[in-house]
Design an enzyme around this catalytic site. Sequence first.
Site, PDB file in Angstrom:
ATOM      1  N   ASP A  47       0.742  -1.084   0.512  1.00 18.94           N
ATOM      2  CA  ASP A  47       0.837  -0.106  -0.311  1.00 18.94           C
ATOM      3  C   ASP A  47       0.515   1.365   0.084  1.00 18.94           C
ATOM      4  OD1 ASP A  47      -2.551  -2.014   0.038  1.00 18.94           O
ATOM      5  OD2 ASP A  47      -2.731  -1.526   2.439  1.00 18.94           O
ATOM      6  N   GLY A  48       2.429   1.112   0.916  1.00 19.32           N
ATOM      7  CA  GLY A  48       3.184   2.124   0.595  1.00 19.32           C
ATOM      8  C   GLY A  48       3.342   3.236  -0.819  1.00 19.32           C
ATOM      9  N   ASN A  74      -4.784   9.114   2.622  1.00 17.76           N
ATOM     10  CA  ASN A  74      -4.621   8.883   3.841  1.00 17.76           C
ATOM     11  C   ASN A  74      -5.583   8.784   5.114  1.00 17.76           C
ATOM     12  OD1 ASN A  74      -5.069   6.265   3.129  1.00 17.76           O
ATOM     13  ND2 ASN A  74      -3.457   4.947   4.173  1.00 17.76           N
ATOM     14  N   ASP A  82      -4.474  11.970  23.131  1.00 22.93           N
ATOM     15  CA  ASP A  82      -3.431  11.220  22.374  1.00 22.93           C
ATOM     16  C   ASP A  82      -3.521  12.284  21.207  1.00 22.93           C
ATOM     17  OD1 ASP A  82      -1.827  10.006  24.337  1.00 22.93           O
ATOM     18  OD2 ASP A  82      -1.919   7.719  23.393  1.00 22.93           O
TER      19      ASP A  82
END
Length: 408
Positions: A134-135, A245, A275
């Site tokens: 996917d990268g 994304n 966070d």
Amino acid sequence: RKAAKSLDLRTHFLHGPYPATHFGPKACILPNPTSVMHIQDPASQRLTWNKPPVNVLVIRKIRDESLVEPFKELCRFLVEEKQMMVYVERRVADDATLSKDEAFGSIRNQLCTFREGYDDISDCIDLIICLGGDGTLLYASSLFQGSVPPVMAFHLGSLGFLTPFKFESYKTEVAKVFEGNAAITLRSRLKVKVVKDMLQRAGQQPYDQETQQQQQQQQEHNGLPPQGHTNSEAGKVTLQLQVLNEVVVDRGPSSYLSNVDLYLDGRLITSVQGDGVIVSTPTGSTAYAAAAGASMIHPNVPAIMVTPICPHSLSFRPIVVPAGVELMITLSPDARNTAWVSFDGRKRQEIQYGDCIKITTSCYPVPSICCHDLVYDWFESLAQCLHWNVRKRQARLADVSDSSDTEN
């Protein structure tokens, strides 16, 4: 009868039927020419070529020796059999393994090379082919900050949620794409701007739309031309990106909770204490957002997802907002520390008091070529990559009379 038949057909559209604008005998939506929007049925999205493709960009996952042979096979096929101009990144072409291969030397000399950040190839690429995980698709998206060529992704990585094609049949699949009429999924992207020193002093809220309009009217009354930036963009735009994304705002190295304010179309919606927060596309809903507890959304759904990361609240659930809104994230006035932001895992930087991040849906999606169709491919990825709803099947009762529900 024809109208009823047409309505039955429209219910099969993936975006649903166009909503009625009349309600009862006398009520209707106020006509507004600026709100007219044409939505194409996603099932009818098919790739076609106005002219035959010539230039192909091949993106290979680097530092993976297992992809060297598939890369050479594909390049040889594109150059020798299809007479294509093949573009590759310079560091890929300069790979030591390729340099030592004398048989591949003639093909290597015909490759066109580029360097990210130095050479602009956005206007000369007709098709992108990705080899890896996917990268590689995320990297392809980052190379094109405007219109993106069609992307064909082969599953040669670890996860492969966005890479539906198998390399074993690459010749047949690539030939089909060159012929056209392939199904495509338009994966929406986020248009993101980082504005530094937007607020005049820490703790001052952004101007709302009413204030902006009043000041613009005052400028016009004084004979001044309208400014290119509104008052909410009074600072310096230091970064503008297209993100496939997600945008992630987190607390960085600090041990304190992050404390950021979330605005929607200029109005404060909530403060995020935890966070951090993830703003994602439907494509990104199966990435970091899914790990943070968000729902998974089909990439053809027009929406933006807002997902808190470990919020210090029992009631802060992930939300989905319309694709056309503008989100803005700033540090809260009483935040104990700064925040950090990253875009598809890249270009990580610190956000300080007075800075803001503006996010909305981009008009430049990534046209991802489907292996089968846009519905089947997505559910196939859910099942194969994420093992969605995998459970041992419940055994049927050996004797129906054993069930208490059927005793009578």
